[in-house]
Design an enzyme around this catalytic site. Structure first.
Site, PDB file in Angstrom:
ATOM      1  N   LEU A   1       0.860  -1.187   0.000  1.00 31.01           N
ATOM      2  CA  LEU A   1       0.000   0.000   0.000  1.00 31.01           C
ATOM      3  C   LEU A   1       0.895   1.235   0.000  1.00 31.01           C
ATOM      4  O   LEU A   1       1.691   1.421   0.923  1.00 31.01           O
ATOM      5  CB  LEU A   1      -0.869  -0.026   1.259  1.00 31.01           C
ATOM      6  CG  LEU A   1      -2.185   0.742   1.300  1.00 31.01           C
ATOM      7  CD1 LEU A   1      -3.133   0.272   0.207  1.00 31.01           C
ATOM      8  CD2 LEU A   1      -2.836   0.565   2.668  1.00 31.01           C
ATOM      9  N   HIS A   2       0.789   2.062  -1.042  1.00 32.61           N
ATOM     10  CA  HIS A   2       1.641   3.250  -1.071  1.00 32.61           C
ATOM     11  C   HIS A   2       1.033   4.456  -1.772  1.00 32.61           C
ATOM     12  O   HIS A   2       1.559   5.558  -1.660  1.00 32.61           O
ATOM     13  CB  HIS A   2       2.964   2.910  -1.768  1.00 32.61           C
ATOM     14  CG  HIS A   2       2.835   2.746  -3.258  1.00 32.61           C
ATOM     15  ND1 HIS A   2       2.359   1.599  -3.830  1.00 32.61           N
ATOM     16  CD2 HIS A   2       3.122   3.586  -4.271  1.00 32.61           C
ATOM     17  CE1 HIS A   2       2.357   1.738  -5.148  1.00 32.61           C
ATOM     18  NE2 HIS A   2       2.810   2.928  -5.443  1.00 32.61           N
ATOM     19  N   ARG A   3      -0.069   4.276  -2.487  1.00 33.61           N
ATOM     20  CA  ARG A   3      -0.595   5.396  -3.269  1.00 33.61           C
ATOM     21  C   ARG A   3      -1.187   6.474  -2.362  1.00 33.61           C
ATOM     22  O   ARG A   3      -1.882   6.171  -1.391  1.00 33.61           O
ATOM     23  CB  ARG A   3      -1.642   4.907  -4.273  1.00 33.61           C
ATOM     24  CG  ARG A   3      -1.037   4.008  -5.338  1.00 33.61           C
ATOM     25  CD  ARG A   3      -2.002   3.681  -6.453  1.00 33.61           C
ATOM     26  NE  ARG A   3      -1.376   2.764  -7.405  1.00 33.61           N
ATOM     27  CZ  ARG A   3      -0.612   3.143  -8.424  1.00 33.61           C
ATOM     28  NH1 ARG A   3      -0.393   4.425  -8.631  1.00 33.61           N
ATOM     29  NH2 ARG A   3      -0.071   2.246  -9.227  1.00 33.61           N
TER      30      ARG A   3
END
Length: 421
Positions: free
Chosen positions: A227-229
């Site tokens: 998860l990084h956006r």
């Protein structure tokens, strides 16, 4: 007659793609004495964390970059500007026939813009020219222009001379945008080239043992989360609601979360650390009635490939992971409302759920019940994409040289509007 190609990497997703290009160039040079390729690798330094860069170079046996720009972190505009400034001097000095960019990160669009605005000297006997630009992974569209990556894709595609696509939807997108069909080359997926080439080596990884996921010689059921956006992690309330859903999943199987540096920063700033437990704990300690998510540092390519291949399910907002799970046959639950890779929905194991906690849990339950469809291999995802790319480029360069044409013919008017090396 030798040709010069510069390949650009900047962020971790680029490394897997350029690794396949490097190998294809190596194989070409082994079999072509008369038309070798001088291949230069430029690392912009967009990913500045050693775990996000050095591990991948080592795992993929990528050659040491010929040039390192060291741009580091910053806003989108600042980072793009630094790459443009640094890359211009590279073009002035190296005068390549072709610049090859991959994917959709800031380094991609920055180097693309510089390439098509820079005139290079042809030397004492040749006219000045603008290098040709090749975009690998062209034509992908999420149709969401709030995503920086979408803007980078559209701009890069609009000015590229060669557009190498991974799926047929990308061909249609480019044609709809008015791109000449002669520029579009459907070659397959270079990231899958790398996956197939490293799959057996990844099986030697000790990551499952390191994370204590092996019991009686068998892998225990576990899930992976990436998860990084910004759309998912920058809003702390939205992020927390998603984490509550993942805690529910954790009651049924451990979740391993290799955390991106910017996501870790958001966790710390939003005071969300209590959702997680240190990765060295064999059995995460309960927090009341809840089990926490197992946070691990960024992993190298081989470790992550092995971890993914043995997972029961993957939760992600990454485009590349959607493609990898399609080939590995691992159920993929994508935490986005859209995807620029629709082939993973049609052929693969991918399902879109967005950030809705109820949808996350519902789709996870479907996975546990074995209700996902059987994946198939998309066309040309066969490990030969990079070879096809090099063949196209070499054939075109030979045609240019045999006709006496420079990569971009000079005119007085054009030179007046450009930069000449």
């Amino acid at each position: 007659m030798a040709f010069k190609i510069i390949s650009v990497v900047g962020a971790r997703p680029n490394f897997m793609k350029v690794a396949a290009i490097c190998e294809a160039v190596k194989q070409h040079n082994l079999h072509s004495i008369t038309h070798p390729i001088e291949h230069l690798l430029v690392h912009t330094g967009q990913h500045y964390d050693a775990n996000m860069s050095d591990f991948f170079f080592n795992d993929l046996k990528l050659p040491k970059p010929n040039l390192f720009l060291g741009v580091g972190s910053g806003s989108h505009s600042m980072q793009t500007a630094k790459v443009m400034e640094g890359f211009e001097s590279v073009l002035l000095a190296e005068r390549p026939d072709i610049v090859l960019v991959v994917g959709d990160v800031n380094s991609t669009v920055a180097c693309a813009l510089v390439t098509k605005k820079t005139w290079c000297s042809g030397g004492a006997v040749a006219t000045a020219f603008i290098p040709k630009l090749a975009h690998v992974e062209a034509g992908l569209r999420s149709f969401d222009r709030t995503m920086p990556e979408e803007v980078n894709r559209i701009v890069t595609d609009a000015i590229s001379d060669y557009l190498f696509t991974t799926e047929e939807s990308a061909n249609r997108n480019l044609e709809r945008e008015g791109i000449c069909s002669d520029k579009i080359h459907f070659v397959g997926n270079v990231m899958i080239d790398t996956l197939l080439g490293h799959r057996s080596k990844a099986q030697e990884s000790t990551i499952l043992n390191d994370l204590r996921l092996i019991e009686n010689g068998q892998a225990k059921p576990y899930a992976i989360l990436t998860l990084h956006r910004p759309a998912n992690v920058d809003d702390s309330r939205k992020f927390a609601r998603m984490l509550e859903a993942f805690l529910d999943v954790s009651r049924r199987m451990p979740i391993i979360f290799p955390v991106h540096p910017r996501t870790l920063k958001q966790i710390q700033e939003a005071d969300l650390a209590d959702y997680f437990v240190d990765h060295f704990v064999a059995v995460p300690e309960p927090r009341g009635s809840r089990v926490r998510i197992r946070l691990v540092p960024p992993l190298g390519y081989l470790d992550f490939l092995q971890l993914t291949s043995r997972a029961q399910v993957v939760f992600t907002d990454s485009g590349g992971v959607q493609e990898e799970t399609t080939i590995l046959g691992v159920p993929c639950i994508t935490l986005r409302e859209n995807t620029e890779r629709p082939v993973t929905l049609e052929y693969g194991t991918n399902v879109l759920v967005g950030a809705d906690p109820d949808k996350i849990i519902a789709e996870f339950s479907r996975v546990l019940q074995g209700k996902q469809s059987t994946p198939a291999t998309p066309r040309f995802w066969d490990g030969q994409a990079a070879k096809r790319i090099i063949e196209v480029l070499v054939q075109d360069l030979l045609l240019d040289h045999s006709s006496g044409a420079s990569p971009c013919p000079e005119s007085a008017t054009e030179r007046a509007n450009g930069i000449c090396c």
